[in-house]
Design a protein around this motif. Structure first.
Motif, PDB file in Angstrom:
ATOM      1  N   GLY A  89       0.816  -1.207   0.000  1.00  0.00           N
ATOM      2  CA  GLY A  89       0.000   0.000   0.000  1.00  0.00           C
ATOM      3  C   GLY A  89       0.853   1.262   0.000  1.00  0.00           C
ATOM      4  N   ALA A  90       0.228   2.390   0.388  1.00  0.00           N
ATOM      5  CA  ALA A  90       0.937   3.666   0.450  1.00  0.00           C
ATOM      6  C   ALA A  90       1.971   3.641   1.565  1.00  0.00           C
ATOM      7  CB  ALA A  90      -0.059   4.799   0.681  1.00  0.00           C
ATOM      8  N   LEU A  91       3.054   4.392   1.382  1.00  0.00           N
ATOM      9  CA  LEU A  91       4.164   4.431   2.341  1.00  0.00           C
ATOM     10  C   LEU A  91       4.215   5.814   2.988  1.00  0.00           C
ATOM     11  CD1 LEU A  91       6.845   2.654   0.096  1.00  0.00           C
ATOM     12  CD2 LEU A  91       5.376   1.601   1.839  1.00  0.00           C
ATOM     13  N   PRO A  92       3.481   6.025   4.107  1.00  0.00           N
ATOM     14  CA  PRO A  92       3.377   7.373   4.682  1.00  0.00           C
ATOM     15  C   PRO A  92       4.677   7.917   5.240  1.00  0.00           C
ATOM     16  CG  PRO A  92       2.336   5.746   6.117  1.00  0.00           C
ATOM     17  CD  PRO A  92       2.653   5.045   4.837  1.00  0.00           C
ATOM     18  N   TRP A  93       5.641   7.046   5.549  1.00  0.00           N
ATOM     19  CA  TRP A  93       6.917   7.518   6.105  1.00  0.00           C
ATOM     20  C   TRP A  93       7.792   8.203   5.054  1.00  0.00           C
ATOM     21  CZ3 TRP A  93      10.500   4.726   3.436  1.00  0.00           C
ATOM     22  CH2 TRP A  93      10.107   3.454   2.979  1.00  0.00           C
ATOM     23  N   LEU A  94       7.324   8.233   3.806  1.00  0.00           N
ATOM     24  CA  LEU A  94       8.024   8.974   2.749  1.00  0.00           C
ATOM     25  C   LEU A  94       7.407  10.349   2.523  1.00  0.00           C
ATOM     26  CD1 LEU A  94       8.647   6.131   0.140  1.00  0.00           C
ATOM     27  CD2 LEU A  94      10.380   7.351   1.474  1.00  0.00           C
ATOM     28  N   ALA A  95       6.563  10.806   3.456  1.00  0.00           N
ATOM     29  CA  ALA A  95       5.823  12.056   3.279  1.00  0.00           C
ATOM     30  C   ALA A  95       6.730  13.267   3.084  1.00  0.00           C
ATOM     31  CB  ALA A  95       4.901  12.288   4.471  1.00  0.00           C
ATOM     32  N   SER A  96       7.920  13.257   3.665  1.00  0.00           N
ATOM     33  CA  SER A  96       8.793  14.438   3.569  1.00  0.00           C
ATOM     34  C   SER A  96       9.203  14.737   2.132  1.00  0.00           C
ATOM     35  CB  SER A  96      10.043  14.258   4.440  1.00  0.00           C
ATOM     36  OG  SER A  96      10.816  13.154   3.999  1.00  0.00           O
ATOM     37  N   PHE A  97       9.000  13.792   1.228  1.00  0.00           N
ATOM     38  CA  PHE A  97       9.377  13.980  -0.174  1.00  0.00           C
ATOM     39  C   PHE A  97       8.253  14.597  -1.013  1.00  0.00           C
ATOM     40  CE2 PHE A  97      12.272  10.642   1.222  1.00  0.00           C
ATOM     41  CZ  PHE A  97      13.471  11.037   0.655  1.00  0.00           C
ATOM     42  N   PHE A  98       7.035  14.723  -0.466  1.00  0.00           N
ATOM     43  CA  PHE A  98       5.879  15.051  -1.295  1.00  0.00           C
ATOM     44  C   PHE A  98       5.074  16.241  -0.777  1.00  0.00           C
ATOM     45  CE2 PHE A  98       6.534  10.432  -1.876  1.00  0.00           C
ATOM     46  CZ  PHE A  98       6.759  10.416  -3.238  1.00  0.00           C
ATOM     47  N   LYS A  99       4.464  16.976  -1.709  1.00  0.00           N
ATOM     48  CA  LYS A  99       3.528  18.046  -1.351  1.00  0.00           C
ATOM     49  C   LYS A  99       2.203  17.478  -0.854  1.00  0.00           C
ATOM     50  CE  LYS A  99       5.114  21.420  -4.868  1.00  0.00           C
ATOM     51  NZ  LYS A  99       6.031  20.576  -5.663  1.00  0.00           N
TER      52      LYS A  99
ATOM     53  N   LEU B 182      10.588   9.182   8.653  1.00  0.00           N
ATOM     54  CA  LEU B 182      11.540   8.481   7.793  1.00  0.00           C
ATOM     55  C   LEU B 182      12.692   7.905   8.615  1.00  0.00           C
ATOM     56  CD1 LEU B 182      12.601   7.737   4.957  1.00  0.00           C
ATOM     57  CD2 LEU B 182      13.657  10.010   4.858  1.00  0.00           C
ATOM     58  N   GLU B 183      13.218   8.707   9.540  1.00  0.00           N
ATOM     59  CA  GLU B 183      14.301   8.229  10.398  1.00  0.00           C
ATOM     60  C   GLU B 183      13.833   7.076  11.280  1.00  0.00           C
ATOM     61  OE1 GLU B 183      17.171  11.984  11.290  1.00  0.00           O
ATOM     62  OE2 GLU B 183      15.141  12.131  12.124  1.00  0.00           O
ATOM     63  N   SER B 184      12.613   7.166  11.797  1.00  0.00           N
ATOM     64  CA  SER B 184      12.074   6.097  12.645  1.00  0.00           C
ATOM     65  C   SER B 184      11.946   4.799  11.850  1.00  0.00           C
ATOM     66  CB  SER B 184      10.716   6.529  13.195  1.00  0.00           C
ATOM     67  OG  SER B 184      10.115   5.495  13.945  1.00  0.00           O
ATOM     68  N   TRP B 185      11.480   4.915  10.593  1.00  0.00           N
ATOM     69  CA  TRP B 185      11.389   3.721   9.745  1.00  0.00           C
ATOM     70  C   TRP B 185      12.779   3.095   9.561  1.00  0.00           C
ATOM     71  CZ3 TRP B 185      13.666   3.175   4.843  1.00  0.00           C
ATOM     72  CH2 TRP B 185      13.330   2.002   4.150  1.00  0.00           C
ATOM     73  N   ALA B 186      13.769   3.925   9.324  1.00  0.00           N
ATOM     74  CA  ALA B 186      15.136   3.412   9.138  1.00  0.00           C
ATOM     75  C   ALA B 186      15.635   2.716  10.400  1.00  0.00           C
ATOM     76  CB  ALA B 186      16.077   4.552   8.756  1.00  0.00           C
ATOM     77  N   ARG B 187      15.278   3.268  11.571  1.00  0.00           N
ATOM     78  CA  ARG B 187      15.724   2.638  12.832  1.00  0.00           C
ATOM     79  C   ARG B 187      15.080   1.267  13.020  1.00  0.00           C
ATOM     80  NH1 ARG B 187      15.504   8.018  14.767  1.00  0.00           N
ATOM     81  NH2 ARG B 187      13.383   7.678  15.565  1.00  0.00           N
ATOM     82  N   THR B 188      13.856   1.087  12.532  1.00  0.00           N
ATOM     83  CA  THR B 188      13.213  -0.228  12.680  1.00  0.00           C
ATOM     84  C   THR B 188      13.993  -1.303  11.945  1.00  0.00           C
ATOM     85  OG1 THR B 188      11.738   0.048  10.761  1.00  0.00           O
ATOM     86  CG2 THR B 188      10.939   0.862  12.895  1.00  0.00           C
ATOM     87  N   LEU B 189      14.661  -0.918  10.864  1.00  0.00           N
ATOM     88  CA  LEU B 189      15.469  -1.898  10.144  1.00  0.00           C
ATOM     89  C   LEU B 189      16.700  -2.292  10.939  1.00  0.00           C
ATOM     90  CD1 LEU B 189      13.585  -0.816   7.867  1.00  0.00           C
ATOM     91  CD2 LEU B 189      15.464  -1.311   6.297  1.00  0.00           C
ATOM     92  N   SER B 190      17.223  -1.339  11.732  1.00  0.00           N
ATOM     93  CA  SER B 190      18.356  -1.659  12.608  1.00  0.00           C
ATOM     94  C   SER B 190      17.935  -2.669  13.652  1.00  0.00           C
ATOM     95  CB  SER B 190      18.872  -0.396  13.295  1.00  0.00           C
ATOM     96  OG  SER B 190      19.273   0.566  12.348  1.00  0.00           O
TER      97      SER B 190
END
Length: 403
Positions: A367-377, A394-402
């Motif tokens: 589905g839609a990826l809301p953690w990429l919102a900083s890239f879009f109007k 976006l940073e929080s999503w990246a930390r989940t991968l860690s």
């Protein structure tokens, strides 16, 4: 950390300024002719992510114009005074190979302004009368591209010109409704949505960097979930709106009442020419204008103008006048001017999105990826409106991968 997967990047609007600048950016990274400046995915907080390597990206696309990629790159260099001569020369051999991977797109419901630009058409096929027929052809191109290059996946990225938006009452609420409309000659979905459906039906992720409809309707989002794939969009946030998403929270936090916010935009590239048409322009203005009210919680008077000034080439200027009320009812103003090269601002964000979305697909996100919102109007998935909050997501999503 990086993966060894081979990823296809399929560009919709493959011969436009943003597309050719993104291609030049990939080549520059491969050859060591550029550092990571302006690439969010190259920030330290994302260094641990298994993002696709630049050497492992194969490029193709759909287009409605026939001009060679090298001509567009040379035009950017000559008219807009961007890109070094060394980079332009280094790109030429690769651009000739990529030209051979570009296939004719579709003009379904793109409006007369975009149709006027088209000179690159598929062979005449009397059987291709309906949107479903067009989607089959687009999917055949994607499948052939993925098979020939032995690609693990393909990300479809829309960087084409802005289409007029269809009436929201006609947007399909379910995939069944959308699928049925594809078999009818009165199907209201525009080309951007046909590209989205073509990708998502094949299980490929789709990114809409434009204000066009794309995968926005709920019925197309449902398709993405049914096919276990993802999408992101819409309308890349590169300049004036980026400033709004940073400045508006400041007024809210200081309890300063914004009475009016006026933005005047001028630029001269092909996108500006298309936006000269009122129907196309309205889609862009709608995307740019929603943010202030959403952040402030009330609706000041707003005005946005977009004008095509041909002599500016790929450069754009935004001048904003903010009239606000301070302590004891005192009126004050803030003004700013943003000047930048449209394609140079947009291309690195488009490349970041390809890397992040590819990783999300590999992780099974749908589905839609809301953690990429900083890239879009106009981000999808109901994310926060403030840029700082969006970037933290976006940073929080990246930390989940860690973890």
């Amino acid at each position: 950390m990086a993966t060894t997967q081979r990823l296809g990047l399929w560009l919709i609007g493959a011969r436009g300024g943003v597309a050719v600048t993104a291609i030049a950016g990939i080549i520059a990274q491969r050859l060591g002719l550029a550092d990571g400046t302006a690439l969010v995915s190259e920030l330290p907080q994302f260094a641990h992510l298994p993002l696709v390597k630049w050497d492992d990206i194969v490029i193709g696309g759909h287009e409605i114009r026939s001009a060679p990629l090298a001509d567009e790159l040379e035009r950017l260099h000559r008219e807009s005074r961007v890109l070094s001569p060394q980079l332009v020369a280094a790109c030429r051999p690769e651009l000739e190979k990529i030209d051979a991977e570009i296939r004719p797109g579709t003009l379904w419901n793109v409006g007369p302004k975009i149709t006027e630009l088209a000179d690159f058409h598929p062979p005449r096929n009397p059987q291709e009368q309906l949107p479903r027929d067009m989607i089959k052809r687009l999917q055949a191109d994607l499948t052939d591209f993925q098979t020939r290059h032995k690609l693990d996946s393909v990300v479809v990225l829309n960087v084409a010109s802005t289409e007029p938006l269809p009436n929201p009452a006609l947007w399909p609420a379910t995939w069944a409704e959308a699928e049925a409309s594809l078999g009818r000659p009165e199907c209201p979905l525009p080309a951007s949505s046909l590209y989205a459906i073509a990708a998502l039906e094949l299980g490929l992720p789709f990114v809409n960097f434009t204000p066009s409809l794309g995968a926005l309707p709920a019925g197309i989002d449902e398709l993405a979930r049914l096919r276990n794939t993802c999408h992101a969009g819409r309308d890349g946030k590169t300049g004036e709106t980026l400033m709004k998403s940073v400045l508006a929270p400041m007024f809210a936090a200081r309890n300063l009442k914004v009475m009016s916010w006026v933005g005047h935009n001028i630029f001269g590239n092909l996108d500006g020419k298309v936006l000269d048409d009122p129907a196309n322009k309205q889609a862009k203005i709608q995307s740019k204008d929603r943010l202030i009210t959403e952040i402030l919680g009330y609706a000041p008077q707003t005005l946005i103008s977009i004008e095509h000034i041909e002599s500016l080439g790929d450069w754009k200027t935004a001048w904003d006048h903010i009239h606000f009320q301070g302590f004891l009812g005192t009126p004050m103003t803030l003004q700013f001017t943003w000047q930048g090269c449209d394609s140079i601002l947009a291309a690195p964000l488009a490349l970041d999105l390809v890397r992040f979305v590819s990783l999300a697909k590999n992780r099974g996100e749908t589905g839609a990826l809301p953690w990429l919102a900083s890239f879009f109007k106009s981000p999808q998935g109901d994310p926060p409106a403030k840029f700082a909050d969006q970037f933290r997501a976006l940073e929080s999503w990246a930390r989940t991968l860690s973890a």
